[in-house]
Scaffold this motif. Structure first.
Motif: not given
Length: 295
Positions: A96-111
């Motif tokens: 879950k931590s890895a998925a959340m970190e990947a999600s945060r990274t992806l959200n930053k890139r998308l933003q």
């Protein structure tokens, strides 16, 4: 810990006010929430069973705090029984931590991509100024928020001759130098935009002083009349400017403001170019009188 009193080692914080052995024994079978009194103050959960001799056995577990315990005590898989479901929970927490970190990274890139796309959509690629779309957006926002502003419409004189004589590369360079001049006359809250081939708009937020705008317009015109060197040639242009204000009106329509600045601009053109004019209502009347029949 051997020989120490249980309540000297552990603090029971739920249920509250359990400070004696008698208090503990009175909560047989109830879930206890405890933590070590000394650092690290790891949280535990427990269930108490009396031993029939005035004491008790307490079954303790890290519970969800096992994640903190792994960190605080450097625990590894060998510290748990092979059948302990805690190991599987830790894998899930890690996933879950890895998925959340990947999600945060992806959200930053998308933003970042969204911001870049919006900026590109509002930017004139040649000059780096805002474009017509951005100008309409900014004017609409200023009108909605009720902020006063002055709008300056600039059209270059003799720009066609630069393109015809020295080529479009020279014309592009001249436009970039004009943009640099306009940026030099604006503040952080102001906006300089290229809204057409050789047409520019400057929005001055909170400015309603005619003398101040007149001085700015005169400085811009004077700087535009200085020859612009390009590839050993001297490009000569000037600028005509029309100015209007949003202040003093009950209702402000951005399209009307742009039209007023445009009328003032062409009054400058008709007056001999290389000058500025402020809009007044007679310009609208004159424009209507000059319109062809039926228009």
């Amino acid at each position: 810990m051997v020989g120490s009193r249980f309540l000297d080692l552990f603090e029971v914080y739920r249920p509250r006010l359990l400070v004696t052995m008698a208090d503990l024994l009175a909560h047989e079978g109830a879930k206890l929430h405890l933590r070590f009194r000394d650092a690290p103050r790891t949280s535990l959960k427990g269930v108490l069973v009396p031993d029939g001799q005035g004491g008790a056995v307490i079954d303790l577990s890290f519970g969800i705090s096992v994640v903190d315990a792994v960190r605080d005590y450097d625990l590894t898989g060998s510290d748990f029984a092979p059948t302990d479901l805690t190991i599987e929970m830790l894998y899930l927490v890690e996933a879950k931590s890895a998925a959340m970190e990947a999600s945060r990274t992806l959200n930053k890139r998308l933003q970042g991509a969204r911001v870049a796309a919006e900026e590109q959509a509002f930017t004139d690629t040649l000059t780096g100024l805002k474009n017509r779309r951005a100008t309409d957006h900014i004017l609409g926002r200023l009108v909605r928020t009720g902020r006063d502003f002055a709008l300056m419409h600039l059209d270059l004189d003799f720009f066609k001759e630069v393109n015809d004589s020295f080529g479009h590369a020279a014309g592009d360079y001249v436009l970039q130098q004009v943009a640099r001049i306009l940026v030099g006359e604006t503040r952080k809250d102001d906006t300089a935009a290229r809204v057409g081939g050789d047409e520019f708009v400057v929005i001055f937020v909170g400015v309603s002083d005619r003398h101040r705008l007149s001085d700015i317009a005169d400085r811009i015109i004077a700087r535009l009349e200085r020859p612009i060197a390009y590839d050993g040639q001297k490009c000569r242009i000037s600028g005509s400017i029309g100015i209007t204000f949003s202040s003093g009106r009950a209702d402000v329509d951005p399209a009307d403001v742009m039209q007023e600045a445009d009328l003032a601009l062409y009054a400058s053109k008709r007056g001999g170019r290389a000058q500025h004019r402020f809009y007044d209502p007679t310009m609208t009347q004159n424009a209507e009188n000059d319109a062809p029949f039926g228009v």
